[in-house]
Scaffold this active site. Structure first.
Site, PDB file in Angstrom:
ATOM      1  N   ASP A 138      40.421  40.493  40.711  1.00  0.00           N
ATOM      2  CA  ASP A 138      40.050  39.950  42.026  1.00  0.00           C
ATOM      3  C   ASP A 138      41.273  39.731  42.919  1.00  0.00           C
ATOM      4  O   ASP A 138      41.185  39.056  43.926  1.00  0.00           O
ATOM      5  CB  ASP A 138      39.236  38.658  41.877  1.00  0.00           C
TER       6      ASP A 138
ATOM      7  N   THR B 287      35.802  37.200  43.579  1.00  0.00           N
ATOM      8  CA  THR B 287      35.598  36.881  42.160  1.00  0.00           C
ATOM      9  C   THR B 287      34.172  37.200  41.731  1.00  0.00           C
ATOM     10  O   THR B 287      33.955  37.742  40.639  1.00  0.00           O
ATOM     11  CB  THR B 287      35.940  35.404  41.899  1.00  0.00           C
ATOM     12  N   THR B 288      33.205  36.922  42.584  1.00  0.00           N
ATOM     13  CA  THR B 288      31.809  37.246  42.272  1.00  0.00           C
ATOM     14  C   THR B 288      31.656  38.742  42.042  1.00  0.00           C
ATOM     15  O   THR B 288      31.069  39.177  41.038  1.00  0.00           O
ATOM     16  CB  THR B 288      30.877  36.788  43.419  1.00  0.00           C
TER      17      THR B 288
ATOM     18  N   GLU C  38      42.381  35.825  39.356  1.00  0.00           N
ATOM     19  CA  GLU C  38      43.281  34.856  39.958  1.00  0.00           C
ATOM     20  C   GLU C  38      42.944  33.483  39.381  1.00  0.00           C
ATOM     21  O   GLU C  38      41.784  33.203  39.098  1.00  0.00           O
ATOM     22  CB  GLU C  38      43.022  34.859  41.472  1.00  0.00           C
TER      23      GLU C  38
ATOM     24  N   ILE D 106      39.767  34.153  51.015  1.00  0.00           N
ATOM     25  CA  ILE D 106      39.144  32.944  50.507  1.00  0.00           C
ATOM     26  C   ILE D 106      37.703  32.919  51.008  1.00  0.00           C
ATOM     27  O   ILE D 106      37.469  32.953  52.214  1.00  0.00           O
ATOM     28  CB  ILE D 106      39.903  31.680  50.990  1.00  0.00           C
ATOM     29  N   GLY D 107      36.748  32.916  50.067  1.00  0.00           N
ATOM     30  CA  GLY D 107      35.346  32.816  50.427  1.00  0.00           C
ATOM     31  C   GLY D 107      34.662  34.127  50.767  1.00  0.00           C
ATOM     32  O   GLY D 107      33.523  34.136  51.222  1.00  0.00           O
TER      33      GLY D 107
END
Length: 186
Positions: A73, A6-7, A23, A1-2
């Protein structure tokens, strides 16, 4: 997470002209409650994600004929990390029975890029991006998750793993960082 999954996925897909397989945490109606009270909503959250990802994996297999390359991702196998961290003994047993019953035939990635960062960095990124449901994420939960990911990828053997420390890398704003990564995977 973070960490930037995804980027990076979107940047790679754009660069290579491939479709993404992303996701969809916002589709999980239990996730908001999970972040507020993990014990109460963990099983529902995990089962929703499991069924969602199995369905998506099945759809992916159907699409392979027409569009064989996707950039994702997430890995379905890492879903178990979350289950092991959040479920009690009996819930985890039920989850594992369901997981095994589904006899999931997972696609094998050509390469896995594992983005790493310190927990304090992940926590800061999560808090600064301002996603409403993530505002109550606990630092200790992120720390446990980060450690679980490290152990998971240390032993991951289904495909080649490229470990990238994303502590000081920003693929979204620094083109040189992205070009450097492309050089490593091509």
């Amino acid at each position: 997470i973070g960490v930037g999954k995804t980027t990076l996925t979107k940047l790679l897909a754009d660069y290579f002209g491939y479709d993404t397989f992303l996701e969809k945490p916002n589709d999980n109606p239990f996730l908001v409650d999970f972040y507020k009270n993990p014990k109460k909503s963990a099983l529902a959250t995990q089962l929703f994600f499991l069924f969602q990802r199995v369905k998506e994996s099945e759809e992916l297999k159907q699409e392979d004929i027409f569009n064989p390359v996707k950039i994702s991702d997430f890995l379905l196998e890492k879903d178990k990390l979350f289950a092991e961290l959040t479920l009690d003994e009996h819930e985890l047993s039920l989850y594992n029975q369901i997981y095994d019953y589904l006899s999931i035939e997972l696609p094998i990635p050509d390469i896995v890029i594992y983005l790493q960062a310190e927990t304090k960095t992940l926590y800061r990124r999560v808090k600064s991006r301002g996603v409403e449901m993530e505002k109550s994420i606990d630092y200790n939960y992120l720390e446990s998750l980060n450690e679980a990911y490290k152990k998971f990828f240390l032993n991951y053997e289904r495909s080649l793993v490229l470990i990238v420390n994303s502590e000081f890398i920003n693929f979204a704003t620094k083109e040189d960082d992205f070009i450097l990564l492309l050089g490593k995977i091509m």
